[in-house]
Design an enzyme around this catalytic site. Structure first.
Site, mmCIF file in Angstrom:
data_model
loop_
_atom_site.group_PDB
_atom_site.id
_atom_site.type_symbol
_atom_site.label_atom_id
_atom_site.label_comp_id
_atom_site.label_asym_id
_atom_site.label_seq_id
_atom_site.Cartn_x
_atom_site.Cartn_y
_atom_site.Cartn_z
ATOM 1 N N CYS A 1 -2.131 8.624 2.926
ATOM 2 C CA CYS A 1 -1.870 8.241 1.519
ATOM 3 C C CYS A 1 -3.040 8.619 0.634
ATOM 4 C CB CYS A 1 -1.647 6.737 1.415
ATOM 5 S SG CYS A 1 -0.391 6.151 2.518
ATOM 6 N N GLU B 1 0.899 -1.169 0.000
ATOM 7 C CA GLU B 1 0.000 0.000 0.000
ATOM 8 C C GLU B 1 0.925 1.203 0.000
ATOM 9 O OE1 GLU B 1 -1.611 2.973 0.839
ATOM 10 O OE2 GLU B 1 -2.208 2.302 2.846
HETATM 11 C C1 SIN Z 1 -3.364 5.599 4.790
HETATM 12 O O1 SIN Z 1 -2.980 6.753 4.784
HETATM 13 O O2 SIN Z 1 -2.706 4.718 4.232
HETATM 14 C C2 SIN Z 1 -4.641 5.175 5.456
HETATM 15 C C3 SIN Z 1 -5.758 6.092 5.289
HETATM 16 C C4 SIN Z 1 -7.093 5.444 5.530
HETATM 17 O O3 SIN Z 1 -7.193 4.304 5.991
HETATM 18 O O4 SIN Z 1 -8.098 6.096 5.237
#
Ligand code: SIN
Length: 494
Positions: A301, A267
């Site tokens: 992310c 991820e």
């Molecule tokens: C992430 O930033 O990888 C996770 C964000 C989320 O679970 O909404």
């Protein structure tokens, strides 16, 4: 394996948030016998040392792998119902310990305390969801063309898992990986980010305090984790690696894991566009951009990184967004009113600030008021007159900065949104049903929020395409990443 959770009272969990002088050991079964160094954990808000943490190396990694293999052999024999009961107990324990966990995240990574409490709920939701899903690990019976044969498909755990987790969600990115792994029957070693080891350690302590076997979920901490990662990735007993973090590191781990043919989930980075069409309810669109862009100080992310606004509403959208951003309260993470805390590190602060400076130097206009900030803080900022050549339009910022670009029509907006190697999350705001379908289908992304800046839920698949990674976390899709299919063909008269 005997599971003792049923006899434990649900109350009085023994965990503590970091305070100067606090000392945390890694949570590896049998570690007491090992001499382990320490590293100092510093607050991103004040720069002060807030705890001392185990600095593990190769010896501890080997011990963890030995344990994980032993833990797997017995854990895989437990029934999904027993695994579900433990995950449920862990879920309750997390919620009971919410304040300690939230305070820990506020201190370790500077997450505002209100958001940190929200993260505990979000993190715990993965434990609850996979506790329920553990009971649905069913296989298939296939029809046979041979009267004397029976054909079955079993879903079995892949084996011991090595999970490398990020600092931006110190609890939720652990439970989103560990819960499906445990539910499937795998054992898991977590290597948390060096900035947020304590949350991981506290989660493992809670797991043990509800009766979870020590060898089944372990936490190995290190200030410079490359040695540990290399060793565990080279170990043939570890059958899966799951990583959340940057794209360059993800590609490096992917290449290394090929030698031992591991299952991989990656991820990785995002560069999310948010398209606001001129039929939008502007206040509602501003609210969703705020939720998506400024959540966690812009350090997720899936945070919006680029905002494309149709020309007809550009000025009025930009004005209202700038007003909303000027109203954000920047402050110390533990204060109840704080909405934007510090960024996690000097490097994080420098990158976000350099995106602002680069854009301003190339002719962008700041729409928000200037604020005095220091340390790892970055003033929440909205920029107009942004062009695609600016760094902020090319790279993930991971900070509280919203660049705005005007567009003329749907095709132009979709083309701009897709013109990136990344493909994690994208957003759009429109009241036109046909456009909502057309654009969400045309966006090359793993996640699309239509009039929704915060789509993440435990039952949905989370993950990206292209340079944003492979595999999915969450929901019934996420547990497949921890299961192998086995085909069993039985001749009845053998
Ligand atoms: C992430 O930033 O990888 C996770 C964000 C989320 O679970 O909404």
């Amino acid at each position: 394996m005997s599971l003792s959770h049923a006899s434990r009272p649900a109350a009085h969990f023994m965990i503590e948030a970091p305070t100067p002088g606090a000392d945390y050991t890694a949570v590896i079964a049998g570690l007491e016998a090992e001499a382990v160094g320490r590293y100092s954990l510093r607050s991103p808000a004040s720069g002060e040392v807030i705890a001392s943490v185990a600095d593990c190396g190769a010896a501890q990694a080997r011990l963890a792998a030995d344990n994980a293999q032993r833990g797997f052999e017995s854990w895989r024999q437990t029934t999904p119902f027993a695994r579900a009961a433990l995950l449920k107990a862990w879920h309750s324990a997390m919620l009971e310990a919410k304040e300690v966990l939230a305070l820990t995240m506020a201190r370790e990574m500077g997450k505002p305390i209100g958001e940190a409490r929200g993260e505990v709920d979000y993190a715990a939701s993965f434990l609850e969801w996979y506790a329920e899903q553990a009971k649905r690990l069913d296989g298939d019976i296939l029809p046979s063309q041979h009267p004397d044969k029976r054909l079955a498909v079993l879903r079995q755990p892949v084996g011991p898992v090595f999970a490398i987790t990020p600092w931006n969600f110190p609890a939720a990115m652990i439970t989103r990986k560990v819960a499906p792994g445990l539910a499937a029957g795998c054992s898991v070693i977590v290597k948390p980010a060096e900035q947020t080891p304590v949350t991981a350690i506290l989660l493992a302590r809670l797991w043990q305090q509800v009766g979870g076997p020590a060898e089944v979920f372990q936490v190995i901490t290190a200030e410079r984790p490359a040695e540990i990662s290399d060793l565990l990735i080279a170990d043939t007993r570890i059958r899966k690696v799951t990583f959340t973090g940057s794209t360059p590191v993800g590609k490096h781990l992917y290449a290394k894991s090929a030698a031992t043919m591991k299952r991989m989930s990656l991820e990785l980075g995002g560069h999310a566009p948010f398209l606001v069409f001129d039929d939008a309810d502007i206040d509602a669109a501003v609210a969703e951009v705020m939720a998506s862009k400024f959540r966690n100080g812009g350090q997720t992310c899936v945070c919006t990184n680029r905002v494309y606004v149709q020309r007809g509403i550009f000025d009025s959208f930009a004005k209202r967004l700038a007003q909303a951003v000027d109203a954000l309260s920047v402050g110390q993470p533990e204060e109840e009113t704080t909405q934007i805390g510090p960024l996690v590190s000097q490097a994080g602060r420098d990158k976000a600030q350099s995106h602002i400076d680069d854009a301003l130097a190339q002719g962008a206009r700041r729409l928000t008021a200037a604020r005095e900030v220091d340390g790892f803080f970055v003033a929440p900022t909205v920029l107009a007159d942004v062009t695609e050549e600016m760094r902020i339009m090319q790279e993930e910022t991971f900070g509280p900065v919203a660049p705005l670009v005007a567009f003329d029509d749907e095709a132009q907006a979709v083309a701009a949104a897709n013109a990136t190697p990344f493909g994690l999350a994208a957003y759009l705001w429109t009241r036109n049903l046909g456009r909502a379908h057309r654009v969400s289908e045309a966006l090359d992304y793993g996640i699309v929020g239509v009039n929704d800046g915060a789509p993440s839920v435990p039952q949905a698949p989370f993950g990206g395409v292209k340079d944003s990674g492979i595999g999915r976390e969450g929901g019934r899709y996420g547990i497949d990443e921890y299961l192998d299919l086995k085909f069993v063909s039985t001749r009845l008269d053998g």
